[in-house]
Structures are given as structure tokens and as C-alpha cells.
Write a protein that holds these residues in place. Sequence first.
Motif, PDB file in Angstrom:
ATOM      1  N   SER A 105      22.127  36.817  16.860  1.00 24.44           N
ATOM      2  CA  SER A 105      23.247  36.058  16.302  1.00 24.44           C
ATOM      3  C   SER A 105      24.565  36.823  16.337  1.00 24.44           C
ATOM      4  CB  SER A 105      22.931  35.641  14.867  1.00 24.44           C
ATOM      5  OG  SER A 105      22.787  36.779  14.054  1.00 24.44           O
ATOM      6  N   ARG A 106      24.545  38.093  16.659  1.00 24.71           N
ATOM      7  CA  ARG A 106      25.772  38.888  16.676  1.00 24.71           C
ATOM      8  C   ARG A 106      26.302  39.118  18.083  1.00 24.71           C
ATOM      9  NH1 ARG A 106      23.968  43.818  12.617  1.00 24.71           N
ATOM     10  NH2 ARG A 106      23.336  42.515  10.854  1.00 24.71           N
TER      11      ARG A 106
ATOM     12  N   GLU B 135      25.606  35.380  40.435  1.00 21.70           N
ATOM     13  CA  GLU B 135      26.920  34.873  40.045  1.00 21.70           C
ATOM     14  C   GLU B 135      26.899  34.287  38.647  1.00 21.70           C
ATOM     15  OE1 GLU B 135      28.149  31.749  42.683  1.00 21.70           O
ATOM     16  OE2 GLU B 135      26.657  30.340  41.936  1.00 21.70           O
ATOM     17  N   PHE B 136      28.044  34.326  38.020  1.00 24.39           N
ATOM     18  CA  PHE B 136      28.228  33.807  36.675  1.00 24.39           C
ATOM     19  C   PHE B 136      28.121  32.286  36.672  1.00 24.39           C
ATOM     20  CE2 PHE B 136      29.855  33.367  32.496  1.00 24.39           C
ATOM     21  CZ  PHE B 136      30.793  32.345  32.508  1.00 24.39           C
ATOM     22  N   VAL B 137      27.461  31.760  35.648  1.00 22.39           N
ATOM     23  CA  VAL B 137      27.361  30.315  35.471  1.00 22.39           C
ATOM     24  C   VAL B 137      28.044  29.888  34.170  1.00 22.39           C
ATOM     25  CG1 VAL B 137      25.801  28.361  35.133  1.00 22.39           C
ATOM     26  CG2 VAL B 137      25.215  30.163  36.773  1.00 22.39           C
ATOM     27  N   ALA B 138      27.633  30.478  33.054  1.00 20.92           N
ATOM     28  CA  ALA B 138      28.175  30.072  31.761  1.00 20.92           C
ATOM     29  C   ALA B 138      27.949  31.183  30.745  1.00 20.92           C
ATOM     30  CB  ALA B 138      27.518  28.787  31.269  1.00 20.92           C
ATOM     31  N   ALA B 139      28.779  31.188  29.716  1.00 16.32           N
ATOM     32  CA  ALA B 139      28.641  32.173  28.647  1.00 16.32           C
ATOM     33  C   ALA B 139      29.013  31.534  27.318  1.00 16.32           C
ATOM     34  CB  ALA B 139      29.532  33.384  28.912  1.00 16.32           C
ATOM     35  N   ILE B 140      28.452  32.083  26.253  1.00 13.01           N
ATOM     36  CA  ILE B 140      28.720  31.569  24.922  1.00 13.01           C
ATOM     37  C   ILE B 140      28.868  32.742  23.968  1.00 13.01           C
ATOM     38  CG2 ILE B 140      26.241  31.316  24.373  1.00 13.01           C
ATOM     39  CD1 ILE B 140      27.030  28.712  22.874  1.00 13.01           C
TER      40      ILE B 140
ATOM     41  N   ASP C 247      21.038  28.357  19.494  1.00 11.43           N
ATOM     42  CA  ASP C 247      20.497  28.133  18.160  1.00 11.43           C
ATOM     43  C   ASP C 247      20.190  29.513  17.582  1.00 11.43           C
ATOM     44  OD1 ASP C 247      18.855  27.686  15.931  1.00 11.43           O
ATOM     45  OD2 ASP C 247      18.043  25.853  16.784  1.00 11.43           O
ATOM     46  N   ASN C 248      21.018  29.961  16.659  1.00 15.31           N
ATOM     47  CA  ASN C 248      20.865  31.316  16.125  1.00 15.31           C
ATOM     48  C   ASN C 248      19.726  31.430  15.107  1.00 15.31           C
ATOM     49  OD1 ASN C 248      22.847  32.328  17.748  1.00 15.31           O
ATOM     50  ND2 ASN C 248      24.433  32.361  16.165  1.00 15.31           N
TER      51      ASN C 248
ATOM     52  N   SER D 275      24.571  40.152  25.871  1.00 14.47           N
ATOM     53  CA  SER D 275      25.694  41.076  25.867  1.00 14.47           C
ATOM     54  C   SER D 275      25.701  41.895  24.570  1.00 14.47           C
ATOM     55  CB  SER D 275      27.009  40.313  25.964  1.00 14.47           C
ATOM     56  OG  SER D 275      28.107  41.195  25.825  1.00 14.47           O
ATOM     57  N   PRO D 276      26.076  43.172  24.634  1.00 13.84           N
ATOM     58  CA  PRO D 276      26.229  43.958  23.407  1.00 13.84           C
ATOM     59  C   PRO D 276      27.496  43.609  22.642  1.00 13.84           C
ATOM     60  CG  PRO D 276      26.732  45.292  25.319  1.00 13.84           C
ATOM     61  CD  PRO D 276      26.249  43.977  25.833  1.00 13.84           C
TER      62      PRO D 276
END
Length: 123
Positions: free
Chosen positions: A29-30, A45-50, A72-73, A98-99
Motif C-alpha cells: 500500500s505504500r 515497454e511501459f504499459v501503465a502505472a498507478i 486493491d490495497n 516500485s520502491p
Amino acid sequence: VQLQASGGGLVQAGGSLRLSCAASGLTFSRNGMGWFRQAPGTEREFVAAISSSGGDTKYADSVKGRFTISRDNVKNTVYLQMNSLKPEDTAVYYCAFSPYRGTYHSLGNYAYWGQGTLVTVSS
């Protein structure tokens, strides 16, 4: 740390698929999450990030308006809803952790990767 991607398969052009990536062993969640893809003979290749909260999302131009990333966290899961699929969407899709909290296009901003799930779109 484990990222387990699922939901890939064979679909006709114009169809839909929903990918899931369940995370364990990390502070889900962080942290921002991403989806990337790699077709045979090409670079990943990149598609999507949140972002960590889900409040910010980014998409590659090639999928904008067709794909939706969500998370969904509580379930420690990130999703990629893919609609209006095209043959050029055929690839192995990877989720990534990702960190950092934000949304990132670059592979270098991701520390852990799932095993990939194959999406094949027939014409």
C-alpha cells in the motif's frame, strides 16, 4: 517478495481480458505499481502505472483509452483491465513493484517483477 501475475490468455481482436497481480512479502500500500509488456524480439515497454494510493495513473499512448490500471490495497493486488484488444497487444505482460510512491515509466524505477503472463490477441 513475490508478485504473481495471472489472467492472460487467447482472445480475439476487440475482446477483453483482466490481468491480476497479487503481491506478498512487501509493503504494497505504500508503493507504486506498474505493468509492462514484452513482445518477441522487442524490448520490455511501459504499459501503465498507478501510485500507492491509486489516485494517480499513467498510460502508454498505445493503450490510453483502452486499458485501465487499478489496485486493491486490502487484497494487495493490482489489476489491468484491457478492452478493445488488438493483435499488436500480443505480449508477455509483467507487473512490477516500485520502491517509490508515484507513477513511473522507466524500468529502472521498479525493484521487483512478476513472472509474466502471456496475452495473445488473434485477428
